[in-house]
Write an enzyme that holds these catalytic residues in place. Structure first.
Site, PDB file in Angstrom:
ATOM      1  N   GLU B 188      33.186 -65.454 -41.522  1.00 27.62           N
ATOM      2  CA  GLU B 188      32.689 -66.767 -41.108  1.00 27.62           C
ATOM      3  C   GLU B 188      33.791 -67.819 -41.155  1.00 27.62           C
ATOM      4  OE1 GLU B 188      30.715 -68.872 -39.294  1.00 27.62           O
ATOM      5  OE2 GLU B 188      29.035 -67.824 -40.218  1.00 27.62           O
ATOM      6  N   GLY B 193      35.920 -72.839 -39.991  1.00 21.74           N
ATOM      7  CA  GLY B 193      35.887 -73.341 -41.365  1.00 21.74           C
ATOM      8  C   GLY B 193      34.493 -73.253 -41.949  1.00 21.74           C
ATOM      9  N   ILE B 195      31.662 -74.313 -40.771  1.00 22.86           N
ATOM     10  CA  ILE B 195      30.528 -74.308 -39.832  1.00 22.86           C
ATOM     11  C   ILE B 195      29.982 -72.894 -39.674  1.00 22.86           C
ATOM     12  CG2 ILE B 195      29.764 -74.911 -37.518  1.00 22.86           C
ATOM     13  CD1 ILE B 195      32.234 -76.705 -37.269  1.00 22.86           C
ATOM     14  N   GLY B 246      47.906 -85.287 -44.064  1.00 23.86           N
ATOM     15  CA  GLY B 246      47.708 -83.882 -44.418  1.00 23.86           C
ATOM     16  C   GLY B 246      46.858 -83.113 -43.424  1.00 23.86           C
ATOM     17  N   GLU B 249      50.551 -79.838 -40.066  1.00 25.21           N
ATOM     18  CA  GLU B 249      51.676 -79.201 -40.759  1.00 25.21           C
ATOM     19  C   GLU B 249      52.963 -79.922 -40.385  1.00 25.21           C
ATOM     20  OE1 GLU B 249      51.256 -76.211 -42.489  1.00 25.21           O
ATOM     21  OE2 GLU B 249      49.124 -76.015 -42.005  1.00 25.21           O
ATOM     22  N   LYS B 264      41.094 -68.568 -32.406  1.00 24.28           N
ATOM     23  CA  LYS B 264      39.661 -68.754 -32.688  1.00 24.28           C
ATOM     24  C   LYS B 264      38.835 -68.448 -31.446  1.00 24.28           C
ATOM     25  CE  LYS B 264      40.658 -72.214 -36.242  1.00 24.28           C
ATOM     26  NZ  LYS B 264      40.882 -73.663 -36.464  1.00 24.28           N
ATOM     27  N   GLY B 362      40.014 -77.199 -44.386  1.00 21.18           N
ATOM     28  CA  GLY B 362      39.930 -77.819 -45.712  1.00 21.18           C
ATOM     29  C   GLY B 362      39.499 -76.779 -46.730  1.00 21.18           C
TER      30      GLY B 362
END
Lengths: 485, 485
Positions: B188, B193, B195, B246, B249, B264, B362
């Site tokens: 998942e 992330g 979701i 942040g 990168e 993705k 995150g």
């Protein structure tokens, strides 16, 4: 019957002609690849389903589906199943076949072509029929749906239901019966139509510290509020339009008074918090008293008016569930949910904010959710497993009086010295702190608009009662809770 | 080890002191309620897990988790697991314990307090350790992650991974290995992330005729485009801000050039269509060439600019997957997805439009998704079952040239008679029909803005090549595809 391999089950084979070797592994077990030789570390882990499942099944296993009800959703499900049978077969190795449909009136015209032999008036025989593997219940209402589902489970049949009223009132009994039978009772379609919310809450977010769920879970009222907000129509006009377009029933009470949303909120709270919440625990207030003035006032302040289902759990574990119109910041993702669309906004400590958006009603979207559950139930039945919700704990239910929000209040007052002082004194006495205030003249009268800081409902209601008793206050109106960050 | 009941498994019990009788049924089987006496119709259906499971387990079964990697996500997962252990136990009957964490550098400071004994540098020993039940992979990259996951599966351990790069390149091999081992490989967290999109696509929508998926699946680029659109900053300024906060990168290439979104997209297409799609099949174009002028022009016409991952399947089964900046109507639900939020919009023939919104990256949101999968893997392992994706079929992959869209094109041209005629002639020769055109003067030059009707990419690219060769055309710019109904 569909059963786990190797336990003496009688596999029903697809007719030879239709059994295409699709080259796909049936879900029940690895068909082709050898199981790696177990080493010490895995020898005491349950073995994967034995590969001779595959040898048992040169064709495809057929799962025979019995459907209770053939209205909007039932007819759409039959159509969708026919259309998608091959895709489902390719992905799962299972052929779903509608074997029987129980209806009240055999003669009635349906939205789908059916051979007469599929139809029966005997729903009780259907749920006991040894030739039916899985039962779909789309008749709605509490009885006979409850009795039929319990009987189906007792006869070892997983059940898929779209029945919010039943689950919001008798959920604990039904889930207990499903666990006792070791069978699935799945209900994605009961909460938000086609939106895959239930699976997300019960599986993906099982470990998530969910704090609050905000939902627009009634399409009729969202349509009405969208029309009022965008076209400036009255509640009555917008309701009439919704009825003409088929978004509202002739008797719209369950929708506009928040009962439909309340039942859904009870189910959402149950699975989000693992807690026992029934329809009777939900405070509800509808939208029939919302005026054009309320909506204009909200818009001027940067808000939209939505009918929200609000499910909260506090640090102590206590749960509060309520449905009422609310002012929502225009920046909030739910504010962009227009017309008859539904959406559910989940706030968790780890995951942050999530939103699920889609069609909360309608034959095809609801049938899509039913089909997802039906595939799951069929796959699980074949594997000899099922999904349990566990037991919902009993938790304290907080009444609306104990919840907090910001509040929008409009007062029509006499325009004379000391009025603002008298009015604000009432707020202060009840410890309700004012965040913003505005006064406009209306000839001899004046209108005061307040937004409070976060306050307790009981304190605000006491404030309103006292304000109504003030001589200088002509009218207390524009009462709306402000929700969202 | 955790295994299905009644097959000679060695259940690891929680220490007596910690084993609270929570009064909840373990998911593995009905603990308290008797199984109803089987009748003829259900006797050949697999029996529910036998009730003596319960007798085997007066305490709680412990599931020992091995974690590969302890960066942002790994540290958040350990924290979240500690915080939620009791809730998970209450809901599933399983106690998830982090037993070992493999890291590269034992001395490095971590975002979470860890006893030194938990850490190891020997990731290969971890995935073979008979005391580890389930493995979580959060190291990223292809090797050694691939080899470690394959070894874990071979040793009978379900694996949860957040590794998009690995799955987008070696998915078929890994899913095949999971099926061969009869173990879960859940992911998942690899796509969006926090979701819960993967579960929705692979389970809820397994029977849905999904036609198209549109995703905002990269938070960095969405943050940059939001800043450019709302504050009028340049790409470079917005990127700098994202780096300071942040969200980007130091080397932002993978994000801004669409590679991250492309990986993705490959995974989304695979599970949405049950088709074999790898990262190399995905066309990608980044946002580094998007100018303030592009965004202003889009806004003036009622659009926003978003970096979209677009996965389509046509009637023949062919699949096209691409990532590029696109103009999206301001009315589209994806248009309201701001800052670093992600969202995925699914279009199905039955379900209509669905959207899933939340944090695509995150530590904590990603850990939340990992935890959801981890609970699933533990519950399945205990039941002796697992979820299979089935085999992804090989389908034709359509190149970008064969896809269609509407197109926004800006031409700087000499302002003299016959220019519009010459330019529109090029469009016509390539069968690209114009939906809207606009001309503005720029001193001696003029600017032409076109939006085409739906057209084939190859035809539009040929048009652009020929336009560049026209004497009167100074510059071809503002090239953006227009997506969404």
């Amino acid at each position: 019957m569909v059963g786990a391999g190797g336990r003496g089950h009688r596999a029903r084979q697809a007719p030879a002609g239709g059994a295409e070797p699709l080259g796909l592994n049936p879900v029940a077990g690895p068909a082709a690849m050898p199981v790696p030789s177990p080493d010490v570390s895995s020898s005491d882990v349950a073995a994967p389903p034995s590969p001779d499942d595959a040898a048992d099944e040169p064709g495809r296993a057929v799962v025979r589906v019995g459907v209770l009800g053939c209205g909007n959703v039932g007819a759409a499900l039959v159509q969708l199943l026919r259309r998608q049978a091959k895709v489902v077969e390719a992905r799962t190795g299972l052929r779903l076949e509608v074997a029987s449909i129980a209806v009240r009136n055999l003669a009635r015209e349906r939205d789908v072509e059916l051979v007469p032999e599929l139809l029966t008036r005997d729903s009780h025989a259907l749920v006991e029929d040894p030739d039916i593997d899985v039962v779909v219940e789309v008749i709605g209402g509490i009885e006979p749906a409850r009795e039929l589902i319990l009987t189906a489970l007792r006869h070892g049949k997983p059940v898929v239901t779209a029945n919010k009223e039943l689950l919001a009132n008798c959920g604990a009994e039904l889930f207990g019966a499903a666990d006792a039978a070791g069978r699935d009772l799945l209900f994605e379609a009961a909460v938000a139509g086609g939106i895959p919310l239930v699976r997300a809450l019960r599986e993906s977010l099982r470990g998530e510290p969910v704090r609050r769920v905000l939902g627009i879970v009634n399409g009729t009222t969202n349509f009405i509020l969208t029309r009022m907000g965008e076209d400036g129509t009255s509640f009555g006009e917008a309701l009439g339009e919704a009825q003409r377009l088929g978004f509202a029933e002739r008797d719209p009470t369950a929708d506009v008074e928040g009962l439909d949303a309340g039942a859904k909120a009870a189910i959402i709270a149950s699975i989000a918090f693992g807690a026992r919440v029934v329809a009777g625990d939900v405070y509800h207030e509808g939208i029939s008293k919302i005026t054009e003035a309320d909506i204009v006032s909200a818009q001027r302040l940067g808000y939209v008016v939505k009918l929200l289902a609000i499910c909260e759990q506090d640090e102590t574990g206590a749960v509060a569930v309520r449905v009422h119109p609310a002012m929502l910041s225009r920046q909030h993702p739910l504010a962009a949910v227009r017309d008859s669309y539904n959406a559910v906004f989940v706030e968790g400590d780890a995951v942050g904010s999530l939103m699920f958006y889609g069609r909360g009603a309608g034959g095809m979207p609801t049938a899509s959710a039913v089909l997802g559950d039906l595939i799951d139930a069929a796959v699980n039945l074949r594997k000899g497993t099922y999904a349990s919700l566990g037991t919902f704990g009993r938790v304290p239910i907080r009444a609306i009086d104990e919840t907090t929000a910001e509040y929008h209040v409009v007062l029509d007052v006499a325009d004379r010295p000391g009025v603002l002082h008298a009015v604000t004194g009432v707020f202060a006495r009840h410890d309700v702190s004012i965040r913003a205030a505005e006064q406009e003249g209306l000839g001899v009268d004046a209108r005061l608009v307040f937004i409070t800081h976060e306050a307790r409902e009981a304190a605000v209601q006491a404030t309103l009662r006292e304000l109504r008793d003030l001589d200088v206050v002509e009218r207390v109106g524009g009462f709306l809770r402000v929700i969202g960050a």
